[in-house]
Design an enzyme around this catalytic site. Structure first.
Site, mmCIF file in Angstrom:
data_model
loop_
_atom_site.group_PDB
_atom_site.id
_atom_site.type_symbol
_atom_site.label_atom_id
_atom_site.label_comp_id
_atom_site.label_asym_id
_atom_site.label_seq_id
_atom_site.Cartn_x
_atom_site.Cartn_y
_atom_site.Cartn_z
ATOM 1 N N ASN A 203 0.900 -1.292 -0.058
ATOM 2 C CA ASN A 203 -0.059 0.100 -0.184
ATOM 3 C C ASN A 203 0.684 1.151 0.184
ATOM 4 O O ASN A 203 0.342 2.527 0.113
ATOM 5 C CB ASN A 203 -0.829 0.114 1.238
ATOM 6 C CG ASN A 203 -0.306 0.325 2.589
ATOM 7 O OD1 ASN A 203 0.917 0.138 2.570
ATOM 8 N ND2 ASN A 203 -0.904 0.334 3.726
ATOM 9 N N LYS A 204 2.243 1.101 -0.149
ATOM 10 C CA LYS A 204 3.085 2.305 -0.271
ATOM 11 C C LYS A 204 2.922 2.964 -1.751
ATOM 12 O O LYS A 204 2.173 2.658 -2.480
ATOM 13 C CB LYS A 204 4.449 1.940 0.044
ATOM 14 C CG LYS A 204 4.509 1.424 1.468
ATOM 15 C CD LYS A 204 4.147 2.602 2.487
ATOM 16 C CE LYS A 204 4.790 2.239 3.912
ATOM 17 N NZ LYS A 204 4.255 1.024 4.555
ATOM 18 N N THR A 205 3.511 4.070 -1.634
ATOM 19 C CA THR A 205 3.507 4.920 -2.989
ATOM 20 C C THR A 205 3.894 4.216 -4.039
ATOM 21 O O THR A 205 3.275 4.754 -5.315
ATOM 22 C CB THR A 205 3.958 6.319 -2.611
ATOM 23 O OG1 THR A 205 5.513 6.259 -2.167
ATOM 24 C CG2 THR A 205 3.413 7.366 -1.488
#
Length: 416
Positions: A203-205
Site C-alpha cells: 500500500n505504499k506510494t
C-alpha cells in the site's frame, strides 16, 4: 456507476508491470540479479543519492542502516512514539534502547524540542525505565504520511547533539522540501541523513509487493548494507554465476537474508517511472478531501505547506470529539458499516504493552501523541481512485458528522 464501498487501498498495477514480471519469469533469473541492479541505479537517481541498496522490506533497510552505523547494545536512539513498530524494533534487534519522543501538534512528526527535553530528563535520572548512563548516538525521524520534516533543522539539531540520522522515509517517496519560497527543491533522500530508508509494501506510494530501499551517499555504508543483506557473503549469486566470475565466496560477517528478487524489482521499475504521476493523482484526491472536509466543523484536515511537496501516502483526518456524540472507534465502525475502508496511524509506541513494561513509559510523558491518536482516522487515498469513490467517502463522512454531531443545530438536523 453506483458506489457501494471504497477499499482503504487498491494497488495501481499496469500492463507494464505485468509485462516486466513475465519477461523476468521467462529470463531464467528470478532472484537478485540484473533487474535489481537496474532498480537500484534508477532509484538512487530519483532521490538524489549516490548509492541505493534494494532489500525485501523497509524494515530490513532500517535494520541494515543502524547495523552499518555500528549501533551497539545499550546505546540509545531517538525514535518518535508516533510511528509503526519497525522504527523502534530494529533498534531492539541490536540490543539498543529506543528513546521515545512526542510529536508536533500540527504535523505529527517528531518534536525535536521534546527530544532535547528527553535527553535532559535522561541525564537527570528522570526516565526510570532507561539507565541514566545510556549514551544516545542517533535518531530515526519519520515523515508521517509523506509530509517532510525541515531537513535543515533536522540536520542542524543532529549535529549539535552529535547524532547520526537514519530517515524512516517509508511514507515519503516522492516528496521534497525547500527553504521558504526558494526555487530549489530538496528530495527526501538527498543528503539529510546518513541513510534514508524507503518501503515498497503493497500500500505504499510505489510497490514491489514487499520490498524496500536504503539510500546513502556514503560508499562504506552502502557496501556494508549490501554485504549484510545477503548472509555477509563476499559475492552474491549474480556475481558468482554470471560474467565468468568464480563460484567461490567468503563469509565476511554473520549477515541476514534481506535481498530483493528480480521478480519484485520487475514490478518496482515501472512503478518508479510512474511515481510522480501517481503522487499527483493522490494529491488531487487530497485537495478534494480538504476542500470538502474543511467545511465540516467536526473534522480537522491534514496540514499542508507551500514549501513541501507532499507524497500523500496517507490522508489522516482528526475528529473534533468535543463536537461529536461518538468516539473515534465508533466513528470507524460506522465508516466501515457504510462501506468506507479506513485505518489509524498509529497507536503510539508508548501505549503498547512491550514498551510500557520494558521501559516504563507513561502516557503523560507524551501529551500530544496520547491525546491526538484517539482522534485519528486515515481515509482511503490511492492512485486510480475514481471520482465517484472520492465523493462517496466525502458523503459518508459528512453524513456521519451530521448524524452524530453534538452541537445543537446539527443534532436536531440529524434526528430528522
Amino acid at each position: 456507476m453506483k458506489i457501494e464501498s471504497v477499499p482503504f487501498f487498491r494497488p495501481s498495477i499496469g500492463q507494464e508491470e505485468v509485462d516486466q514480471v513475465v519477461a523476468t519469469l521467462r529470463s531464467g533469473w528470478l532472484t537478485t540479479g540484473p533487474r535489481v541492479k537496474q532498480f537500484e541505479r534508477e532509484f538512487a537517481q530519483a532521490v538524489g543519492a549516490r548509492h541505493a541498496v534494494a532489500v525485501n522490506s523497509g524494515t530490513a533497510a532500517l535494520h541494515l542502516a543502524v547495523e552499518a552505523l555500528k549501533l551497539r547494545a545499550g546505546e540509545g536512539v531517538f525514535v518518535p512514539t508516533m510511528t509503526f513498530a519497525a522504527t523502534a524494533e530494529i533498534v531492539r534487534y541490536l540490543g539498543a534502547i529506543p528513546i521515545l519522543v512526542d510529536c508536533e501538534p500540527s504535523t505529527l512528526n517528531m518534536d525535536l524540542e521534546d527530544a532535547s527535553r528527553k535527553l535532559a530528563s535522561l541525564r537527570a535520572g528522570e526516565l526510570p525505565g532507561i539507565p541514566k548512563e545510556t549514551r544516545i548516538v542517533g535518531a530515526i525521524p519519520v515523515h508521517v504520511g509523506g509530509l517532510l520534516m525541515d531537513p535543515d533543522a533536522l540536520r542542524d539539531w543532529a549535529r549539535r547533539q552529535g547524532l547520526w540520522l537514519v530517515e524512516d522515509a517509508a511514507h515519503a517517496f516522492p516528496a521534497s522540501s525547500r527553504k521558504d519560497g526558494s526555487a530549489k527543491w530538496r528530495r527526501c533522500g538527498e543528503g539529510t541523513a546518513e541513510v534514508s530508508c524507503f518501503s515498497f509494501y503493497a500500500n505504499k506510494t510505489i510497490t514491489t509487493g514487499e520490498g524496500g530501499m536504503a539510500a546513502t551517499d556514503d560508499p562504506s555504508l552502502a557496501d556494508r548494507m549490501r554485504l549484510m543483506s545477503l548472509h555477509g557473503l563476499s559475492q552474491d549469486a549474480w556475481e558468482r554465476y554470471s560474467g565468468g566470475k568464480s563460484w567461490d565466496y567468503r563469509i565476511i560477517a554473520p549477515g541476514y537474508k534481506y535481498n530483493l528478487t528480480d521478480v519484485a524489482a520487475a514490478v518496482g521499475i515501472p512503478q518508479l517511472a510512474r511515481a510522480e504521476q501517481m503522487r499527483q493523482e493522490r494529491e488531487a484526491i487530497a485537495q478534494r478531501f480538504s476542500e470538502a472536509f474543511g467545511e465540516m466543523e467536526e473534522v480537522e484536515i491534514p496540514p499542508e505547506d507551500e514549501n513541501r511537496i507532499h507524497s500523500w501516502h496517507l490522508y489522516p483526518i482528526r475528529l473534533r470529539l468535543d463536537r461529536l456524540a461518538i468516539d473515534r472507534n465508533a466513528f470507524i465502525d460506522r465508516l466501515k458499516e457504510a462501506g468506507v475502508g479506513c485505518s489509524v496511524h498509529w497507536r503510539p509506541l508508548h501505549l503498547h504493552p512491550y514498551y510500557q513494561s520494558t521501559f516504563h513509559w507513561q502516557p503523560e510523558e507524551f501529551p500530544v501523541a496520547t491525546s491526538t491518536w484517539e482522534r485519528l482516522v486515515s481515509l482511503p487515498i490511492f492512485p486510480g481512485m475514481r471520482e465517484e469513490e472520492t465523493e462517496f467517502v466525502i458523503r459518508v463522512v459528512g453524513d456521519l458528522c451530521e448524524k452524530h454531531s453534538s452541537t445543537s443545530a446539527r443534532a436536531v438536523a440529524g434526528k430528522g
